[in-house]
Design an enzyme around this catalytic site. Structure first.
Site, PDB file in Angstrom:
ATOM      1  N   SER A  92      31.006  93.380 -14.893  1.00 30.82           N
ATOM      2  CA  SER A  92      30.792  92.178 -14.284  1.00 30.82           C
ATOM      3  C   SER A  92      29.782  91.701 -14.815  1.00 30.82           C
ATOM      4  O   SER A  92      29.205  91.745 -15.919  1.00 30.82           O
ATOM      5  CB  SER A  92      31.674  91.991 -13.437  1.00 30.82           C
ATOM      6  OG  SER A  92      31.875  91.237 -12.759  1.00 30.82           O
ATOM      7  N   ASP A 115      42.279  92.359 -15.063  1.00 25.12           N
ATOM      8  CA  ASP A 115      41.575  91.679 -14.579  1.00 25.12           C
ATOM      9  C   ASP A 115      42.335  90.585 -13.421  1.00 25.12           C
ATOM     10  O   ASP A 115      42.438  89.625 -14.898  1.00 25.12           O
ATOM     11  CB  ASP A 115      40.338  92.347 -15.539  1.00 25.12           C
ATOM     12  CG  ASP A 115      38.639  92.183 -14.648  1.00 25.12           C
ATOM     13  OD1 ASP A 115      39.364  90.779 -13.593  1.00 25.12           O
ATOM     14  OD2 ASP A 115      38.210  92.296 -14.671  1.00 25.12           O
ATOM     15  N   HIS A 133      38.994  95.018 -12.269  1.00 23.04           N
ATOM     16  CA  HIS A 133      38.298  94.700 -12.437  1.00 23.04           C
ATOM     17  C   HIS A 133      37.274  95.884 -11.622  1.00 23.04           C
ATOM     18  O   HIS A 133      35.812  95.946 -11.977  1.00 23.04           O
ATOM     19  CB  HIS A 133      38.226  93.056 -11.895  1.00 23.04           C
ATOM     20  CG  HIS A 133      36.960  92.760 -12.445  1.00 23.04           C
ATOM     21  ND1 HIS A 133      36.671  91.983 -13.266  1.00 23.04           N
ATOM     22  CD2 HIS A 133      35.494  92.125 -11.144  1.00 23.04           C
ATOM     23  CE1 HIS A 133      35.023  91.916 -13.122  1.00 23.04           C
ATOM     24  NE2 HIS A 133      34.672  91.722 -12.161  1.00 23.04           N
TER      25      HIS A 133
END
Lengths: 275, 275
Positions: free
Chosen positions: A145, A221, A254
């Site tokens: 991320s 995600d 995620h």
């Protein structure tokens, strides 16, 4: 530098250190996994940059990467995600301030005093690791991320320093998504031209080397279409003739369950370049 | 029963459910990992009982067991460690009350109203799992520390119900160590004879079946000589001609880094008995 955790793990040692960072002007913690091979020889290093809200703990407790690092004989080094301490500027927000350093050198008050994570992860920490641990100067870097943004941008800004790069669910175009716009305007100011120096999708256009580059992105995600946008990086890399592997993984979100599921393949990707 | 987490993981699904437990008279959460094989057929189940202070989250986020469960085609089921909720008795102590149910049925006030974790993990939860998930009635059980005590005692009290058992750093003789003496005197009262019904080192003396039984114990475990004492169980098992594998692992402590390092071998141990 003080060792504050020391735990046997897959035949090696998962340690955590506290030290004074000159770049950040504060005390920091970082984690080091030394695989069993490091007991008898020097090993290469895979750096891991974590995402928003994380410390050095998330990756070492949740990803299960030590198994693969032990198999391949690669050390893992995991910094925190921002400067820390009572005198470090912060706001009540998960995506700005502490836990959200974005791996850049801030130029704007009040952030510029401590928020120099770029210098820390690209220079100070590798220099410390290579001086004090049984490792070579063969480096690879990965992240998740915000840390995927960090890994991509650090590599693209430092030709010759790394052997390979990968990312999970990376923010690839911070100038064009809400997380990046919020952080970059605070840390770097409103002049968007200055943002390009930390935007992987800009940096790849002028890349002077080609490293093995792997991106895994979960199709489920929740941030894919708003914050991450790997399509933007893929298009820029294609236009620049930079070959990358972008894998869309159906069903994955995620979380660290996604990272854990594919970290073995990422460690193998890096080991191939490092060993 | 409500599904509150649903995450892709190693090709399967790591889920968490909330339900009303009749045995415990409160709402509970448990985790289920369904390996990829469960999409097309029923699979056997490995139950995991966690240690003091844990919830259903610790094992599923830290142990990395899903990789091995996916390799072998075994489901993982992970309950919480005590009843939960505002009306459940508790004290300000990490080793008694919430997070410290010790997998027994309490007989003493105020604990006896909700603290019936033995009935929950030995009967209610398996019945629920086998009614609602794509699993067989082939069961194995493992656990860590207090959960190792749970796994050993549940198996020894239920001949014919399980195929195999294992434990990491288990409390094996709760009647003879401070953690167990504190919990058993509160939950079961001061008459020590009643404690034998939940003490693995007592139960093994009268065991009527022999299951594959594996114990891993870290030699650097800070609780080894005070709270765990696997030597007491080994001596009782040897005297009863119950063959067990007790492995002392140099360097390892009581943490999930230890569990993660050997959980693959434990899942393989159970898969051999289950499949």
């Amino acid at each position: 530098m003080e060792r504050i955790e020391h735990r046997a793990c897959f035949g090696g040692w998962q340690d955590v250190y506290r030290h004074r960072s000159a770049a950040l002007d504060c005390n920091m913690q970082f984690a080091v996994y030394l695989p069993p091979q490091a007991a008898s020889r020097v090993v290469p290093v895979l750096y891991w940059l974590s995402g928003l809200t994380c410390t050095e703990q998330n990756f070492i407790t949740k990803a299960g990467a030590q198994r693969y690092a032990a198999e391949h004989g690669v050390a893992l080094v995991v910094p925190d995600t921002s400067p820390r301490g009572d005198d470090v500027a912060d706001v009540d927000s998960y995506d700005l301030g502490k836990g959200a350093g974005f791996y850049l050198n801030a130029t704007q008050a009040p952030w510029s005093q401590h928020y120099r994570m770029y210098d820390y992860v690209a220079q100070e920490l590798p220099a410390l690791i290579e001086a004090r641990f049984p490792v070579t100067d063969a480096r690879a870097i990965s992240g998740h991320s915000m840390g995927g943004h960090g890994a991509l941008s650090v590599v693209l800004k430092n030709p010759g320093r790394y052997r390979s790069v990968s990312a999970f669910s990376p923010i690839v175009a911070p100038s064009h998504v809400p997380w990046g716009e919020k952080a970059f305007s605070a840390y770097l100011g409103d002049h968007r031209e200055t943002w390009k120096a930390y935007d992987a999708t800009e940096l790849v256009k002028a890349a002077s080397e080609r490293l093995p580059l792997l991106i895994d992105q979960g199709e489920a995600d929740e941030f894919l279409h708003t914050q991450l946008r790997p399509d933007l990086f893929k298009a820029a890399a294609d236009a620049a003739d930079y070959p990358i592997t972008l894998r869309m993984q159906p069903g994955y979100d995620h979380s660290y369950y996604f990272v854990a599921s594919f970290i073995g393949e990422h460690v193998a990707h890096h080991a191939k370049a490092l060993l």
